[in-house]
Design a protein around this motif. Structure first.
Motif: not given
Length: 156
Positions: A35-52
């Motif tokens: 997540m940190d790498l993606l934000f540092e590289s220009g992502a505007n938003d990053v999030y995680y969701t638990p799934i099956y």
């Protein structure tokens, strides 16, 4: 945050991309790092969701929002730093509100408040969490008390 931050004026951004990756075999410690790498590289938003996933396996869905120009860089990070074998992505349009910032005084110090404006009207107000957290920690008071005083100063 990256220099690729969107401007503060209200606008429609037609050049955005949403990217998705499913994981069922990645260590949790890696997720924060990615997540940190993606934000540092220009992502505007990053999030995680638990799934099956297949065979009822618990997994994690990573979703990110970035500009069309950042897609290759995001894919590179996802392929290099995670266990994924594929990335889904598709174009997305984003309507961004105008953002302004003001300082609000509390008995413990100033807090920055972000205001969202739509068609010239204030429609959203959000105290900056980090300002509120610093005040709460410094003065040994509940975080919600800081927020309450900011809302009161705003007449909310």
């Amino acid at each position: 945050m990256s220099a690729n931050k969107p401007p503060n004026h209200e606008h429609i951004d037609h050049d955005m991309v949403k990217m998705e990756v499913n994981f069922d075999d990645i260590p949790g410690e890696w997720l924060g790092y990615v997540m940190d790498l993606l934000f540092e590289s220009g992502a505007n938003d990053v999030y995680y969701t638990p799934i099956y996933m297949k065979k009822n396996r618990p997994g994690t869905l990573l979703q990110l929002l970035c500009s069309k120009d950042s897609v290759d860089q995001m894919k590179d990070i996802l392929f290099r730093e995670t266990t994924t074998l594929g990335v889904r992505y598709y174009p997305l349009t984003v309507h961004r509100l105008e953002r302004t910032f003001e300082k609000v005084s509390t008995e413990w110090g100033e807090v920055t408040v972000k205001t969202g404006m739509h068609d010239g009207q204030n429609v959203q107000w959000a105290p900056e969490f980090e300002d509120c957290k610093k005040i709460a920690e410094k003065h040994g008071i509940p975080l919600k008390r800081v927020y309450e005083q900011v809302w009161a100063a705003l007449g909310r």
